[in-house]
Write a protein that holds these residues in place. Structure first.
Motif, PDB file in Angstrom:
ATOM      1  N   LYS B  31       1.095  -1.222  -0.282  1.00  0.00           N
ATOM      2  CA  LYS B  31      -0.091  -0.107  -0.095  1.00  0.00           C
ATOM      3  C   LYS B  31       0.699   0.720  -0.424  1.00  0.00           C
ATOM      4  N   LYS B  32       1.818   1.147   0.322  1.00  0.00           N
ATOM      5  CA  LYS B  32       2.973   2.378   0.180  1.00  0.00           C
ATOM      6  C   LYS B  32       2.926   3.077  -0.828  1.00  0.00           C
ATOM      7  N   VAL B  33       3.171   4.339  -0.939  1.00  0.00           N
ATOM      8  CA  VAL B  33       3.139   4.899  -2.622  1.00  0.00           C
ATOM      9  C   VAL B  33       4.819   5.396  -2.511  1.00  0.00           C
ATOM     10  N   THR B  34       5.667   4.640  -2.402  1.00  0.00           N
ATOM     11  CA  THR B  34       6.949   5.443  -2.863  1.00  0.00           C
ATOM     12  C   THR B  34       7.767   3.894  -2.877  1.00  0.00           C
ATOM     13  N   ARG B  35       9.105   4.208  -3.868  1.00  0.00           N
ATOM     14  CA  ARG B  35      10.152   3.194  -4.351  1.00  0.00           C
ATOM     15  C   ARG B  35      10.737   2.759  -2.933  1.00  0.00           C
ATOM     16  N   ASP B  36      11.197   3.682  -2.534  1.00  0.00           N
ATOM     17  CA  ASP B  36      11.694   3.770  -1.123  1.00  0.00           C
ATOM     18  C   ASP B  36      11.105   3.822   0.425  1.00  0.00           C
ATOM     19  N   PHE B  38      11.166   0.316   2.349  1.00  0.00           N
ATOM     20  CA  PHE B  38      10.791  -1.340   2.385  1.00  0.00           C
ATOM     21  C   PHE B  38      11.789  -1.770   3.004  1.00  0.00           C
ATOM     22  N   GLU B  78       7.068  -5.917  -8.462  1.00  0.00           N
ATOM     23  CA  GLU B  78       8.113  -5.369  -8.203  1.00  0.00           C
ATOM     24  C   GLU B  78       8.778  -5.195  -6.949  1.00  0.00           C
ATOM     25  N   HIS B  79       8.014  -5.106  -6.022  1.00  0.00           N
ATOM     26  CA  HIS B  79       8.234  -4.060  -4.644  1.00  0.00           C
ATOM     27  C   HIS B  79       9.590  -5.506  -4.505  1.00  0.00           C
ATOM     28  N   TRP B  82      12.913  -3.512  -4.686  1.00  0.00           N
ATOM     29  CA  TRP B  82      13.028  -2.992  -3.939  1.00  0.00           C
ATOM     30  C   TRP B  82      13.212  -2.819  -2.283  1.00  0.00           C
ATOM     31  N   ASP B 168      18.441   2.403 -17.412  1.00  0.00           N
ATOM     32  CA  ASP B 168      17.594   1.232 -17.592  1.00  0.00           C
ATOM     33  C   ASP B 168      16.363   1.468 -18.997  1.00  0.00           C
ATOM     34  N   ASP B 169      15.455   0.783 -18.818  1.00  0.00           N
ATOM     35  CA  ASP B 169      14.434   1.117 -20.581  1.00  0.00           C
ATOM     36  C   ASP B 169      14.298   2.218 -20.512  1.00  0.00           C
ATOM     37  N   ILE B 170      14.084   3.749 -19.116  1.00  0.00           N
ATOM     38  CA  ILE B 170      13.956   4.983 -19.671  1.00  0.00           C
ATOM     39  C   ILE B 170      15.599   5.553 -20.494  1.00  0.00           C
ATOM     40  N   SER B 171      16.084   5.254 -20.204  1.00  0.00           N
ATOM     41  CA  SER B 171      17.328   5.255 -20.303  1.00  0.00           C
ATOM     42  C   SER B 171      17.517   5.259 -21.789  1.00  0.00           C
ATOM     43  N   THR B 173      15.630   4.598 -23.892  1.00  0.00           N
ATOM     44  CA  THR B 173      14.419   4.907 -25.046  1.00  0.00           C
ATOM     45  C   THR B 173      15.191   6.294 -25.355  1.00  0.00           C
TER      46      THR B 173
END
Ligand code: SF4
Lengths: 472, 197
Positions: B31-36, B38, B78-79, B82, B168-171, B173
């Protein structure tokens, strides 16, 4: 060789194509909501990136929003944090947001079309599987995951492998009382919840061409329930008519140029689909689900199937499990199933036409004793429109609860939930175990069936109401 | 994403097989809203036991997890990746990883190294005998080294190239920025915009 509608829209969005790699597609419209966006924004922040195209991005609040007392603080801390996070993210990055209380707030898939943002020949994505709804306009619309949300925010593109195409041709006339919802439930029951896997579906044929935009959205919405990546319908005069004059529709010379382009968005006569399904509209009847996946449906006039009648062992097992969870007996007439709750709303059937259809049946009638009926408009605008037509009064006089816009009982992330063992007739799109609340039992139905069911307290079609005179 | 070339650090021997993502990070953390943040959820149930290897003082600051076979099965969250990264792990070694977990880990820059079970056993013994032993995971040379152990490992060229360069995928692209800009320049003016121009 000619191309299908899906192939044309796909080709028009290829930014880069290289051997052995997925195509890089340009995204025309990115819709955001509070549930699947927080980690995407967090990722942008971490890598020091910005939103590439704020002018192609828009956010609204829907999944967690309460439908009562919307001016009070949200009680559930998790819901509150998700909404507050979206607000902060949109403010930090400059994304246009329609929060709870705003006149344009609502379920993301109702808001996009209503603003005229969803247009033929566009690519639309959202971190939500029911993004397929937007395909009703001849848009290529996909649900995506959170990492992809971040990818689109940062680059306005998405690397994707092209799915195959499937034609679903529906010819003939839909009989009286049969709606788009019955049609899509029948399609899913026919091809199965995995039947569309790996495909973009194109709904076509004379029965589809006669449908309103709202009905087309209901159909495309549930493409995902057949396992498909997306569903599409070729744009036509009905589409142009719907769009003309909407806040974000093109104007003047742009409108003419747009329509000229939109008219090219049809599957060529010599195009070949990878698969084809044909359905005769005249054979359809009001359809409801009896099980725990959207493919487990049957005509309302029939009975709960006997699991033993399935040849496939896994389907038999699934049916057995479903009947146990649903508390149903094989052979029981579907019309005998009593419900506690009726839900009219969601991105499948929460648009004005749906509310009108339900209200028409409830006018001068009362819902059955002991039945709770929730009517939740798909967006605040739909709510206002309904009020201006007096539909809210019809619902209230019939004994239903008229609520504020949002996803509500479609998935029960807000307080609108079924209690364990409670049974609903719901115009939403998923009847999974616990979807509407832990232990809750869901029958998917059309808005007219929902209204008739509310009046009689058991699954019923509008035709059944003739025995129950209005005004009782 | 941070580039990964070579990393040296102390190890945590995790003698368990079939560690699923629910054990790596329980569902209520989603339920957390960040990627850190954890790190406290990592192996939450097991960490209630003070004797659990992660809780041992000599393991504090370790950065290489040496796990049993079939690590990361179950839900695709994916958590899980992380959580391992938030805790400080840079690499995970196992004789077999679940596919989705492995895909997620490489996308996020957590190097998952497949070694045969014999080598994993040897690493367990070594790092249990002497918790101060340093393990080197060298992506350039494609080998794991620890005292007398030298074990080569495989990784497909594309994933390796991405990790070595921190892409990463974004870099990746964004390396096609010119193509994106060219596409944007020729978009028709009738296309919808969410903001007034
Ligand atoms: S109404 Fe239901 S299906 Fe539609 S977006 Fe909301 S939760 Fe999802």
């Amino acid at each position: 060789m000619g191309r299908t509608l899906a192939e044309k829209v796909w080709d028009d969005h290829v930014v880069r194509r290289a051997e052995g790699e997925p195509d890089l597609l340009f995204i025309d419209l990115h819709l955001l909501h509070e549930v699947t966006s927080p980690q995407a924004f967090d990722g942008l922040r971490k890598s020091g990136r910005t939103v590439r195209r704020l002018d192609l991005t828009i956010a609204t609040e829907d999944h967690n929003t309460p439908t009562l007392d919307i001016d009070k603080p949200i009680a559930d801390p998790v819901s509150r944090v998700q909404l507050e996070t979206l607000r902060k993210n949109c403010a930090d990055f400059g994304v246009r947001l329609h929060p709870l209380g705003d006149v344009e707030q609502g379920v993301v898939h109702v808001v996009g079309p209503q603003l005229g943002l969803t247009q033929p020949g566009t690519t639309v994505v959202c971190g939500d599987s029911h993004t397929s709804t937007h395909g009703a306009f001849g848009a290529l619309a996909f649900g995506i995951g959170t990492s992809q949300v971040e990818h689109v925010l940062a680059t306005q593109t998405l690397p994707m492998a092209r799915p195959k195409t499937m034609a679903i041709t529906v010819d003939g006339e839909l009989p009286e009382g049969v709606t788009a919802k019955d049609l899509i439930l029948a399609i899913i029951a026919k091809i199965g919840t995995g039947g569309g896997q790996g495909y973009i579906l194109e709904y076509r044929g004379s029965a589809i061409e006669k449908l309103s935009m709202e009905a087309r959205m209901t159909i495309c919405n549930m493409s995902i329930e057949a396992g498909a990546r997306a569903g599409m319908i070729a744009p036509d005069e009905t589409t142009f008519e719907y769009l003309k004059g909407r806040p974000h529709a093109p104007e003047g010379a742009d409108w003419d140029a747009a329509v000229a382009y939109w008219k090219t968005l049809r599957t060529d006569d010599d195009a070949v689909f990878d698969a084809e399904v044909v359905i005769d509209a005249a054979e359809l009847a009001p359809f409801v689900t009896w099980g725990t996946n959207p493919g487990q449906g049957a005509p309302l006039s029939s009975t709960v199937p006997d699991p033993a009648s399935y040849e496939d062992a896994s389907e038999r097992l699934a049916a057995e499990k479903a009947l146990e969870y649903m508390g149903l007996e094989a052979g029981q007439p579907l019309r005998s199933i009593q419900v506690d709750t009726v839900f009219v709303g969601s991105c499948t059937n929460g648009r004005i036409e749906d509310l009108r259809a339900a209200a028409a049946l409830l006018k001068d009638r009362k819902i059955a004793d002991g039945v709770r009926m929730l009517v939740v408009p798909g967006s605040a605008r739909v709510g206002l429109q309904a009020v201006s037509e007096g539909l809210d009064l019809v619902f209230k006089e019939a004994g239903a609860e008229w609520r504020h816009a949002g996803c509500s009982m479609c998935l029960g992330m807000n307080p609108d939930q079924l209690a364990p063992g409670e049974r609903s007739a719901s115009t939403s799109n998923r009847n999974f175990e616990g979807r509407q609340g832990k232990g809750g039992r869901t029958h998917l139905v059309s808005p007219p069936v929902a209204a008739a069911t509310a009046v009689l307290g058991r699954l019923a079609s509008p035709a059944d109401l003739s025995d129950a005179p209005a005004g009782v | 994403m941070e580039a990964f070339t070579t990393h040296t650090g102390r190890a945590v021997p995790l003698r368990r097989s079939n560690v699923d993502t629910d054990q790596i990070i329980p569902a209520h953390w989603l339920k957390k809203v960040t990627r850190d943040g954890f790190e406290d959820g990592l192996f939450e149930a097991w960490r209630k036991d003070p004797e659990f290897v992660l809780n041992r003082p000599e393991r504090h600051g370790a950065t290489v997890l040496v796990a049993g076979p079939d690590f990361g099965t179950g839900s695709s969250r994916e958590h899980a990746v992380w959580a391992l990264q938030n805790y400080g792990f840079k690499a995970v070694i196992s004789s077999r990883f679940a596919d989705i977990f492995r895909g997620n880990s490489l996308k996020n820059g957590l190097l998952t190294v497949v070694l045969d079970q014999k080598t994993v056993d040897a690493l367990w013994e070594l790092t249990e005998q002497d918790p101060q032993t340093e393990v080197t995971v060298d992506l350039v040379a494609r080998e794991v080294r620890a005292e007398s152990i030298t074990a080569p490992f495989e990784l497909d060229e594309n994933s390796r190239w991405r990790l070595l360069n921190g892409l990463d995928d974004i870099s990746i692209t964004l390396q096609n920025e010119a193509d994106i800009a060219a596409y944007e320049a020729k978009r028709p003016s009738f296309k919808p915009r969410t903001l007034p121009v």
